[in-house]
Motif scaffolding. Structure first.
Motif, short mmCIF file in Angstrom:
data_model
loop_
_atom_site.label_atom_id
_atom_site.label_comp_id
_atom_site.label_asym_id
_atom_site.label_seq_id
_atom_site.Cartn_x
_atom_site.Cartn_y
_atom_site.Cartn_z
N ASP A 25 77.91 65.43 112.65
CA ASP A 25 79.06 65.39 113.56
C ASP A 25 79.16 66.67 114.38
O ASP A 25 79.52 66.61 115.56
CB ASP A 25 80.36 65.15 112.79
N ARG A 67 82.50 60.03 118.01
CA ARG A 67 81.84 60.71 116.90
C ARG A 67 82.07 59.98 115.59
O ARG A 67 81.15 59.81 114.78
CB ARG A 67 82.34 62.15 116.81
N LEU A 97 79.23 58.21 113.20
CA LEU A 97 79.05 58.48 111.77
C LEU A 97 79.01 57.19 110.96
O LEU A 97 78.24 57.07 110.01
CB LEU A 97 80.18 59.38 111.25
N ARG A 111 79.55 66.82 118.31
CA ARG A 111 80.68 67.54 118.91
C ARG A 111 80.15 68.50 119.98
O ARG A 111 80.70 68.58 121.08
CB ARG A 111 81.43 68.32 117.82
N VAL A 118 85.32 64.01 111.04
CA VAL A 118 85.53 64.46 112.42
C VAL A 118 86.72 65.41 112.48
O VAL A 118 86.65 66.48 113.09
CB VAL A 118 85.72 63.26 113.37
#
Length: 105
Positions: free
Chosen positions: A60, A73, A77, A64, A92
């Motif tokens: 993540d 995000r 995942l 980002r 996140v």
């Protein structure tokens, strides 16, 4: 006086015994620290072991840095890394919290 049973009450208990008393240096990312945040927040409901959460945090952090928003995000995942949706959202959030606290922005 309460009896000390050696059992941790609340949180992951990671830092109770003197390990890693100090936080990571500002400007550095520590996926294991982020995994600990997720476990502190979700406990067993995270549904993944700490090592898997650390791997998800690292994945993540890369997304980002690439500029994806939190929703994208979390979806990545779940879809790409197999993280349960609730845990993905918390990863996140923990990555964002860590980034803000440790000057990664």
């Amino acid at each position: 006086m309460a009896e000390n049973t050696g059992r941790h009450w609340g949180g992951s208990g990671d830092y109770v015994e003197g390990e890693r008393v100090f936080a990571p240096p500002h400007g550095s990312f520590d996926p294991d620290w982020v995994a600990g945040l997720v476990l502190d927040r979700l406990g067993a409901a995270a549904g993944l072991p700490r090592t898997a959460l650390a791997g998800a945090a690292l994945a993540d952090a890369g997304r980002r840095t690439a500029g994806l928003d939190a929703t994208a995000r979390a979806a990545a995942l779940t879809e790409q890394d197999g993280v349960p949706p609730g845990s993905a959202r918390e990863v996140v959030r923990a990555v964002d919290d860590f980034a803000a606290a440790y000057s990664l922005d």
